[in-house]
Design a protein around this motif. Sequence first.
Motif, PDB file in Angstrom:
ATOM      1  N   PRO A 173       0.846  -1.206   0.000  1.00 51.93           N
ATOM      2  CA  PRO A 173       0.000   0.000   0.000  1.00 51.93           C
ATOM      3  C   PRO A 173       0.878   1.252   0.000  1.00 51.93           C
ATOM      4  N   PRO A 174       0.328   2.399  -0.414  1.00 47.44           N
ATOM      5  CA  PRO A 174      -1.086   2.642  -0.691  1.00 47.44           C
ATOM      6  C   PRO A 174      -1.466   2.404  -2.142  1.00 47.44           C
ATOM      7  N   PHE A 175      -2.707   1.964  -2.369  1.00 49.17           N
ATOM      8  CA  PHE A 175      -3.280   1.830  -3.708  1.00 49.17           C
ATOM      9  C   PHE A 175      -4.787   1.696  -3.555  1.00 49.17           C
ATOM     10  N   PRO A 176      -5.562   1.970  -4.608  1.00 48.41           N
ATOM     11  CA  PRO A 176      -7.030   1.944  -4.502  1.00 48.41           C
ATOM     12  C   PRO A 176      -7.573   0.542  -4.255  1.00 48.41           C
ATOM     13  N   MET A 177      -8.820   0.488  -3.784  1.00 43.59           N
ATOM     14  CA  MET A 177      -9.514  -0.787  -3.617  1.00 43.59           C
ATOM     15  C   MET A 177      -9.769  -1.420  -4.979  1.00 43.59           C
ATOM     16  N   ALA A 178     -10.050  -2.717  -4.979  1.00 39.94           N
ATOM     17  CA  ALA A 178     -10.355  -3.419  -6.222  1.00 39.94           C
ATOM     18  C   ALA A 178     -11.614  -2.842  -6.851  1.00 39.94           C
TER      19      ALA A 178
ATOM     20  N   GLY B  73      -7.042 -11.455  -4.561  1.00 38.35           N
ATOM     21  CA  GLY B  73      -5.728 -11.018  -5.006  1.00 38.35           C
ATOM     22  C   GLY B  73      -5.816  -9.679  -5.701  1.00 38.35           C
ATOM     23  N   PRO B  74      -4.673  -9.064  -6.001  1.00 42.42           N
ATOM     24  CA  PRO B  74      -4.694  -7.757  -6.666  1.00 42.42           C
ATOM     25  C   PRO B  74      -5.173  -7.867  -8.105  1.00 42.42           C
ATOM     26  N   THR B  75      -5.838  -6.812  -8.554  1.00 46.39           N
ATOM     27  CA  THR B  75      -6.312  -6.759  -9.935  1.00 46.39           C
ATOM     28  C   THR B  75      -5.250  -6.112 -10.821  1.00 46.39           C
ATOM     29  N   ALA B  76      -5.480  -6.198 -12.130  1.00 44.98           N
ATOM     30  CA  ALA B  76      -4.537  -5.596 -13.077  1.00 44.98           C
ATOM     31  C   ALA B  76      -4.474  -4.090 -12.888  1.00 44.98           C
ATOM     32  N   ALA B  77      -5.627  -3.460 -12.617  1.00 41.27           N
ATOM     33  CA  ALA B  77      -5.644  -2.013 -12.403  1.00 41.27           C
ATOM     34  C   ALA B  77      -4.825  -1.631 -11.166  1.00 41.27           C
ATOM     35  N   GLN B  78      -4.903  -2.444 -10.105  1.00 37.12           N
ATOM     36  CA  GLN B  78      -4.119  -2.152  -8.910  1.00 37.12           C
ATOM     37  C   GLN B  78      -2.627  -2.305  -9.185  1.00 37.12           C
TER      38      GLN B  78
END
Length: 250
Positions: free
Chosen positions: A172-177, A192-197
Amino acid sequence: MADESVSKDHGRKRKSALAEMFAPVAGFGVSFSTMFRKVATEEYPEKPRPTQPRFHGRHQLNRHADGLEKCVGCELCAWACPADAILVEGADNDDTPLEQGGKGRFSPGERYGRVYQINYLRCIFCGLCIEACPTRALTMTNFYELADNDRGKLIFTKDQLLAPLHEGMLPPPFPMADGMEERDYYQGKVTGPTAAQRDHVAARDERVVVDESPLAHDEPGNIAASVPGEHDVVHTTAPTAAQTREGANP
């Protein structure tokens, strides 16, 4: 009858004499009986004894599957602590773009734990803080080697308590899925993390400047250590058991 009475008195006197003769060594009976038994010595620290599965050891702040922190800075653990060993200061997540001065998002929802400290000089390992946590952010590991040569180093800070990033997680930090709400995280819908994240974190890291990083926030470190937030005496980072019992009863 007289001869029989004399014989009984003589027998009692003989037993009394024998008892008085062996009285000095009677107290060593337990010692003598155990002298030749196998000694069950625990060879610590060379061979530490495995702890029980529900052992109450060092605390751990857990993460969601994409890397966001579970702690929302509610301070319920601090209120539940009978020894006043926990200090929590919450802060608001900031979804403002980093290039505009935003600090970023560290947990799902509105808030996160900006400061988290546990004073292990006070902690009694009762587990009440675990029961009070509404998000299962705080659990206890099987790690118990907490001795140190400085009292100040036994105040563990957030960077020491936060669970490491497992494979696939993002820092972090990064937006929610996308398409997910706070409750979706706690219901286990995020795996798990998405491609956008991933793209966001990659772009964020490219913009970071060491001296003027927008990610720096004023979390106090461990001021007693030579390096804030670290120990001079190196402890193992792996608990004595592989499972930290996240999601289980304390």
